[in-house]
Design a protein around this motif. Structure first.
Motif, PDB file in Angstrom:
ATOM      1  N   ALA A   2      -4.876   8.711   1.185  1.00 37.24           N
ATOM      2  CA  ALA A   2      -5.558   7.565   0.566  1.00 37.24           C
ATOM      3  C   ALA A   2      -4.677   6.317   0.561  1.00 37.24           C
ATOM      4  CB  ALA A   2      -5.965   7.925  -0.862  1.00 37.24           C
ATOM      5  N   LEU A   3      -3.372   6.478   0.332  1.00 38.22           N
ATOM      6  CA  LEU A   3      -2.481   5.320   0.241  1.00 38.22           C
ATOM      7  C   LEU A   3      -2.232   4.658   1.584  1.00 38.22           C
ATOM      8  CD1 LEU A   3       0.137   6.785  -2.265  1.00 38.22           C
ATOM      9  CD2 LEU A   3      -1.394   4.844  -2.700  1.00 38.22           C
ATOM     10  N   PHE A   4      -2.334   5.387   2.697  1.00 39.57           N
ATOM     11  CA  PHE A   4      -2.019   4.836   4.010  1.00 39.57           C
ATOM     12  C   PHE A   4      -3.241   4.770   4.926  1.00 39.57           C
ATOM     13  CE2 PHE A   4       2.023   6.302   2.343  1.00 39.57           C
ATOM     14  CZ  PHE A   4       2.861   5.238   2.633  1.00 39.57           C
ATOM     15  N   SER A   5      -4.404   4.783   4.353  1.00 35.26           N
ATOM     16  CA  SER A   5      -5.640   4.572   5.120  1.00 35.26           C
ATOM     17  C   SER A   5      -6.304   3.290   4.604  1.00 35.26           C
ATOM     18  CB  SER A   5      -6.597   5.762   4.951  1.00 35.26           C
ATOM     19  OG  SER A   5      -6.037   6.935   5.511  1.00 35.26           O
ATOM     20  N   TYR A   6      -6.798   2.460   5.558  1.00 34.63           N
ATOM     21  CA  TYR A   6      -7.361   1.158   5.179  1.00 34.63           C
ATOM     22  C   TYR A   6      -8.513   0.806   6.113  1.00 34.63           C
ATOM     23  CZ  TYR A   6      -7.596  -3.902   4.444  1.00 34.63           C
ATOM     24  OH  TYR A   6      -8.030  -5.183   4.180  1.00 34.63           O
ATOM     25  N   ASP A   7      -9.568   0.327   5.499  1.00 35.01           N
ATOM     26  CA  ASP A   7     -10.728  -0.119   6.279  1.00 35.01           C
ATOM     27  C   ASP A   7     -11.072  -1.532   5.824  1.00 35.01           C
ATOM     28  OD1 ASP A   7     -13.074  -0.596   7.628  1.00 35.01           O
ATOM     29  OD2 ASP A   7     -14.064   1.260   6.974  1.00 35.01           O
ATOM     30  N   HIS A   8     -10.978  -2.474   6.743  1.00 33.04           N
ATOM     31  CA  HIS A   8     -11.203  -3.875   6.374  1.00 33.04           C
ATOM     32  C   HIS A   8     -12.607  -4.094   5.821  1.00 33.04           C
ATOM     33  CE1 HIS A   8     -14.012  -5.236   9.566  1.00 33.04           C
ATOM     34  NE2 HIS A   8     -13.536  -4.151  10.167  1.00 33.04           N
ATOM     35  N   ALA A   9     -13.532  -3.224   6.203  1.00 28.19           N
ATOM     36  CA  ALA A   9     -14.914  -3.386   5.747  1.00 28.19           C
ATOM     37  C   ALA A   9     -15.116  -2.794   4.355  1.00 28.19           C
ATOM     38  CB  ALA A   9     -15.872  -2.727   6.734  1.00 28.19           C
ATOM     39  N   ASP A  10     -14.254  -1.930   3.884  1.00 26.66           N
ATOM     40  CA  ASP A  10     -14.373  -1.305   2.565  1.00 26.66           C
ATOM     41  C   ASP A  10     -12.965  -1.060   2.020  1.00 26.66           C
ATOM     42  OD1 ASP A  10     -15.160  -0.037   0.284  1.00 26.66           O
ATOM     43  OD2 ASP A  10     -15.795   1.830   1.269  1.00 26.66           O
ATOM     44  N   THR A  11     -12.455  -2.029   1.318  1.00 26.27           N
ATOM     45  CA  THR A  11     -11.074  -1.962   0.828  1.00 26.27           C
ATOM     46  C   THR A  11     -10.956  -1.314  -0.552  1.00 26.27           C
ATOM     47  OG1 THR A  11     -11.271  -4.175  -0.156  1.00 26.27           O
ATOM     48  CG2 THR A  11     -10.486  -4.028   2.137  1.00 26.27           C
ATOM     49  N   ALA A  12     -12.062  -0.986  -1.186  1.00 26.94           N
ATOM     50  CA  ALA A  12     -12.025  -0.449  -2.554  1.00 26.94           C
ATOM     51  C   ALA A  12     -11.226   0.864  -2.652  1.00 26.94           C
ATOM     52  CB  ALA A  12     -13.445  -0.263  -3.080  1.00 26.94           C
ATOM     53  N   PRO A  13     -11.423   1.858  -1.784  1.00 21.77           N
ATOM     54  CA  PRO A  13     -10.643   3.099  -1.896  1.00 21.77           C
ATOM     55  C   PRO A  13      -9.133   2.857  -1.769  1.00 21.77           C
ATOM     56  CG  PRO A  13     -12.545   3.452  -0.493  1.00 21.77           C
ATOM     57  CD  PRO A  13     -12.453   1.969  -0.737  1.00 21.77           C
ATOM     58  N   PHE A  14      -8.755   1.930  -0.874  1.00 29.21           N
ATOM     59  CA  PHE A  14      -7.330   1.630  -0.691  1.00 29.21           C
ATOM     60  C   PHE A  14      -6.752   0.988  -1.942  1.00 29.21           C
ATOM     61  CE2 PHE A  14      -4.062  -1.463   0.477  1.00 29.21           C
ATOM     62  CZ  PHE A  14      -3.136  -0.651   1.109  1.00 29.21           C
ATOM     63  N   GLU A  15      -7.479   0.041  -2.512  1.00 32.26           N
ATOM     64  CA  GLU A  15      -6.983  -0.644  -3.702  1.00 32.26           C
ATOM     65  C   GLU A  15      -6.918   0.299  -4.902  1.00 32.26           C
ATOM     66  OE1 GLU A  15      -9.732  -3.808  -4.067  1.00 32.26           O
ATOM     67  OE2 GLU A  15      -8.881  -5.004  -2.410  1.00 32.26           O
ATOM     68  N   LYS A  16      -7.884   1.193  -5.011  1.00 30.44           N
ATOM     69  CA  LYS A  16      -7.873   2.163  -6.113  1.00 30.44           C
ATOM     70  C   LYS A  16      -6.696   3.137  -6.001  1.00 30.44           C
ATOM     71  CE  LYS A  16     -10.678   5.732  -8.335  1.00 30.44           C
ATOM     72  NZ  LYS A  16     -11.966   6.483  -8.303  1.00 30.44           N
ATOM     73  N   ALA A  17      -6.404   3.574  -4.784  1.00 31.19           N
ATOM     74  CA  ALA A  17      -5.283   4.493  -4.574  1.00 31.19           C
ATOM     75  C   ALA A  17      -3.966   3.845  -4.983  1.00 31.19           C
ATOM     76  CB  ALA A  17      -5.224   4.915  -3.115  1.00 31.19           C
ATOM     77  N   GLY A  18      -3.799   2.550  -4.646  1.00 27.42           N
ATOM     78  CA  GLY A  18      -2.574   1.848  -5.008  1.00 27.42           C
ATOM     79  C   GLY A  18      -2.394   1.727  -6.511  1.00 27.42           C
ATOM     80  N   LYS A  19      -3.492   1.640  -7.248  1.00 29.65           N
ATOM     81  CA  LYS A  19      -3.405   1.470  -8.693  1.00 29.65           C
ATOM     82  C   LYS A  19      -3.252   2.796  -9.449  1.00 29.65           C
ATOM     83  CE  LYS A  19      -6.202  -2.761  -8.738  1.00 29.65           C
ATOM     84  NZ  LYS A  19      -7.476  -3.377  -9.200  1.00 29.65           N
ATOM     85  N   THR A  20      -3.762   3.870  -8.900  1.00 32.04           N
ATOM     86  CA  THR A  20      -3.807   5.137  -9.639  1.00 32.04           C
ATOM     87  C   THR A  20      -2.842   6.216  -9.140  1.00 32.04           C
ATOM     88  OG1 THR A  20      -5.605   5.936  -8.212  1.00 32.04           O
ATOM     89  CG2 THR A  20      -6.232   4.754 -10.225  1.00 32.04           C
TER      90      THR A  20
END
Length: 251
Positions: free
Chosen positions: A129-147
């Motif tokens: 989760a921390l090293f996967s990123y999708d420019h079209a849906d950034t919510a999972p990436f941002e949530k992983a960084g916070k939690t």
């Protein structure tokens, strides 16, 4: 009157004894024992062996002198065994103390299989989760960084992905990270260190549009694929394992 025969024989024996030389010295009595050599010349009477005067009974002295060394041997052996066993006990105690004080002995990664499996599962999901990123849906990436991050790992994560994220919107980047294997190096109480192997792909979906607004297939497939190996230190908090350090081995 004739003299009886037995009276004649008696008189003859008396005359023979009177004519023989006097030999009143007592003959030495031979002692009973084992022969240690040949007898003296034939026909000669052996000389009496002088007896050495000793205090106490000779037999008792012989027994005492022979039993003394025999009694000392078991005593010496017992002393040696006592010293050896005492030395071994001291060495074993010291070695046991060293093993108890060795930090590696507190590692339960190989003994607590359930906890090891739990750490591997949660760490693998967190890394993906921390090293996967999708420019079209950034919510999972941002949530992983916070939690899923804590401590200095927050800044480390931002530094590792800062350059990619700066161009992500323009290049329409999609980063996919899949953990292929992991190994728990150690578990020390509420902390653990995990070695992670991962496959990572970075694909840019931005391309030159053709007439009609369709993107070329070559542009859509352009990307970078690589394998990665790094280690993460995780800490157990509120029922979850959080990443508190990311070690890329100097890369």
């Amino acid at each position: 009157m004739p003299t009886p025969r037995h009276h004649l024989n008696r008189q003859r024996r008396r005359q023979a004894l009177a004519a023989a030389p006097e030999d009143t010295a007592p003959r030495p009595r031979a002692s009973v024992g084992v022969l240690t050599g040949p007898a003296p010349g034939a026909g000669r009477r052996p000389a009496a062996k002088p007896v050495r005067e000793t205090s106490g009974a000779p037999e008792e002295d012989a027994v005492a002198s022979g039993s003394g060394p025999r009694r000392l041997v078991p005593l010496v052996v017992l002393c040696v065994l006592t010293l050896l066993l005492g030395g071994f006990a001291g060495w074993a105690h010291g070695r046991a103390g060293e093993l108890r004080d060795d930090p590696a002995r507190s590692n339960t990664a190989l003994t607590d299989l359930a906890r090891t499996s739990e750490i591997k599962g949660q760490t693998g999901a967190a890394v993906a989760a921390l090293f996967s990123y999708d420019h079209a849906d950034t919510a999972p990436f941002e949530k992983a960084g916070k939690t899923l991050l804590t401590g200095k790992a927050v800044e480390q994560h931002r530094t590792l992905l800062g350059g990619v994220l700066a161009r992500a919107a323009e290049q329409k980047t999609v980063i996919t990270t899949t953990v292929t294997d992991s190994a728990v190096e150690r578990i020390d109480g509420e902390r653990a260190r995990v070695l992670v192997y991962a496959d990572q792909s970075s694909v840019s979906t931005a391309g030159t549009a053709k007439a009609g607004g369709k993107q070329s297939k070559a542009a859509r497939d352009q990307g970078v694929y690589a394998g990665a190996m790094f280690a993460v230190d995780v800490v157990h908090r509120d029922g979850r394992w959080l990443v508190e350090n990311i070690d890329t081995f100097g890369r």
